[in-house]
Design an enzyme around this catalytic site. Structure first.
Site, PDB file in Angstrom:
ATOM      1  N   HIS A   1      41.009  37.418  45.779  1.00 39.42           N
ATOM      2  CA  HIS A   1      40.942  36.379  44.731  1.00 39.42           C
ATOM      3  C   HIS A   1      42.030  36.557  43.662  1.00 39.42           C
ATOM      4  O   HIS A   1      41.748  36.585  42.486  1.00 39.42           O
ATOM      5  CB  HIS A   1      39.550  36.371  44.092  1.00 39.42           C
ATOM      6  CG  HIS A   1      39.201  37.611  43.322  1.00 39.42           C
ATOM      7  ND1 HIS A   1      37.934  38.131  43.282  1.00 39.42           N
ATOM      8  CD2 HIS A   1      39.941  38.434  42.550  1.00 39.42           C
ATOM      9  CE1 HIS A   1      37.922  39.213  42.528  1.00 39.42           C
ATOM     10  NE2 HIS A   1      39.130  39.421  42.063  1.00 39.42           N
TER      11      HIS A   1
ATOM     12  N   HIS B   1      36.428  38.738  35.157  1.00 36.08           N
ATOM     13  CA  HIS B   1      37.468  39.652  34.661  1.00 36.08           C
ATOM     14  C   HIS B   1      37.680  39.503  33.159  1.00 36.08           C
ATOM     15  O   HIS B   1      38.785  39.708  32.659  1.00 36.08           O
ATOM     16  CB  HIS B   1      38.791  39.395  35.365  1.00 36.08           C
ATOM     17  CG  HIS B   1      38.787  39.550  36.848  1.00 36.08           C
ATOM     18  ND1 HIS B   1      38.154  38.667  37.698  1.00 36.08           N
ATOM     19  CD2 HIS B   1      39.346  40.490  37.647  1.00 36.08           C
ATOM     20  CE1 HIS B   1      38.349  39.051  38.942  1.00 36.08           C
ATOM     21  NE2 HIS B   1      39.059  40.147  38.944  1.00 36.08           N
TER      22      HIS B   1
ATOM     23  N   HIS C   1      43.301  47.632  46.292  1.00 38.95           N
ATOM     24  CA  HIS C   1      44.349  47.440  45.292  1.00 38.95           C
ATOM     25  C   HIS C   1      44.016  48.184  44.009  1.00 38.95           C
ATOM     26  O   HIS C   1      42.849  48.413  43.697  1.00 38.95           O
ATOM     27  CB  HIS C   1      44.648  45.965  45.014  1.00 38.95           C
ATOM     28  CG  HIS C   1      43.565  45.116  44.399  1.00 38.95           C
ATOM     29  ND1 HIS C   1      42.342  44.882  44.985  1.00 38.95           N
ATOM     30  CD2 HIS C   1      43.552  44.402  43.244  1.00 38.95           C
ATOM     31  CE1 HIS C   1      41.638  44.054  44.238  1.00 38.95           C
ATOM     32  NE2 HIS C   1      42.331  43.757  43.157  1.00 38.95           N
TER      33      HIS C   1
HETATM   34  C1  DHB Z   1      45.410  40.926  41.232  1.00 41.47           C
HETATM   35  C2  DHB Z   1      44.283  41.172  42.007  1.00 41.47           C
HETATM   36  C3  DHB Z   1      42.999  40.902  41.494  1.00 41.47           C
HETATM   37  O1  DHB Z   1      41.847  41.148  42.173  1.00 41.47           O
HETATM   38  C4  DHB Z   1      42.851  40.354  40.229  1.00 41.47           C
HETATM   39  O2  DHB Z   1      41.606  40.056  39.810  1.00 41.47           O
HETATM   40  C5  DHB Z   1      43.960  40.122  39.449  1.00 41.47           C
HETATM   41  C6  DHB Z   1      45.251  40.405  39.947  1.00 41.47           C
HETATM   42  C7  DHB Z   1      46.791  41.172  41.756  1.00 41.47           C
HETATM   43  O3  DHB Z   1      46.964  41.760  42.842  1.00 41.47           O
HETATM   44  O4  DHB Z   1      47.753  40.745  41.091  1.00 41.47           O
HETATM   45 FE    FE Z   2      40.038  40.876  40.830  1.00 39.86          FE
END
Ligand code: DHB
Ligand code: FE
Length: 277
Positions: A12, A59, A191
């Protein structure tokens, strides 16, 4: 009785919202990611769900770090998006399904998941971007947002998230309606956006996790949250949303489609479509 027809899951990332707004779907950077949605859209066009339950994490748009519920469920007639500072377009409000929201809330509280109930709830990119990916023409089903804290420690355990999803699945199955329901998990996969390990990605873990979603859904519940952070990054732990969505699906599933592509922005981007059999 309502029926869960299957589950969808996807990353997302805000940059996806910007790419959609700029029409970059055929751009070489974006094509391998966007092409992964064609089979999902075909499946949805065939199955035509009436309601989507979206497991995601906020977030900082609706819940900030000073007031962070572990589990929150929307019970509003509609859900507005707003500017969250990523420079992506604010998307139109999404129609809720308050009757189903209250069915779910009543059932999960009965099952001792003491959720925050939200009759007003802003939804961020973790909610709006996946909906835009699966339904690019905005011909959406009604939606129920289920927000899980994957942001501010302490986080709920993987096992707790899976069982929370299971309770939601029971509520849907008990709902006196002939609606077709799809569950969606958003976020992940591996990530990490900041700190010493910024840019961290773990492909072997991600592929194993995707496979477990099909054949062995409780596999990831063997890990503590700290172990999941270690294996997937501080934001990779958003896979808790996938787990909760999978917990809602009872019985056997068939994999319709999956896609895995590194990187989109900082993230190992994955998409999965499961159908109940
Ligand atoms: C990114 C990934 C995320 O899950 C998010 O909430 C905000 C940014 C990213 O990889 O840039
Ligand atoms: Fe995220």
């Amino acid at each position: 009785m309502a029926k869960i027809i299957g589950g969808l899951a996807t990353s997302h990332i805000p940059a996806i919202g910007a790419a959609i707004a700029k029409g970059l779907q055929q751009d070489p950077y974006w094509k391998p990611f966007f092409d992964g949605f064609t089979p999902a859209r075909e499946w949805l066009a065939e199955e035509k769900p009436d309601v989507a339950i979206v497991f995601y994490n906020d977030h900082g748009l609706n819940f900030f770090l000073d007031k962070m519920p572990t589990f929150a469920i929307g019970a509003a007639p509609e859900y507005c998006n707003a500017d969250e500072g990523w420079g992506i377009p604010t998307l139109p409000p999404k129609r809720g399904a308050p009757a189903l929201s209250w069915e779910i809330i009543n059932h999960v509280i009965e099952k001792e998941f003491d959720v925050v109930t939200c009759q007003e709830m802003l939804v961020d990119h973790a909610f709006t971007v996946p909906l835009k990916l699966f339904w690019p023409d905005d011909n959406l089903p009604d939606v129920v947002p289920v927000c899980i804290n994957t942001v501010q420690f302490p986080l709920p355990s993987a096992k707790r998230c899976f069982n929370f999803g299971r309770a939601i699945g029971e509520a849907i199955a008990n709902w006196q309606s002939d609606a077709k329901v799809v569950v969606i998990g958003t976020g992940g996969l591996s990530h990490q956006l900041d700190g010493k390990r910024a840019g961290f990605i773990n492909k072997p873990f991600d592929l194993k996790f995707i496979d477990s979603m099909v054949h062995d859904p409780e596999w990831a519940t063997q890990y503590s949250v700290m172990e999941l952070v270690e294996k997937t990054g501080t934001q990779g732990v958003e896979l808790l949303n996938w787990l909760a969505a999978r917990g809602a699906i009872q019985g056997v599933v068939r994999k319709v489609h999956s896609n895995y592509h590194i990187p989109i922005s900082n993230t190992a981007a994955a998409t999965l479509v499961l159908e109940t059999v």
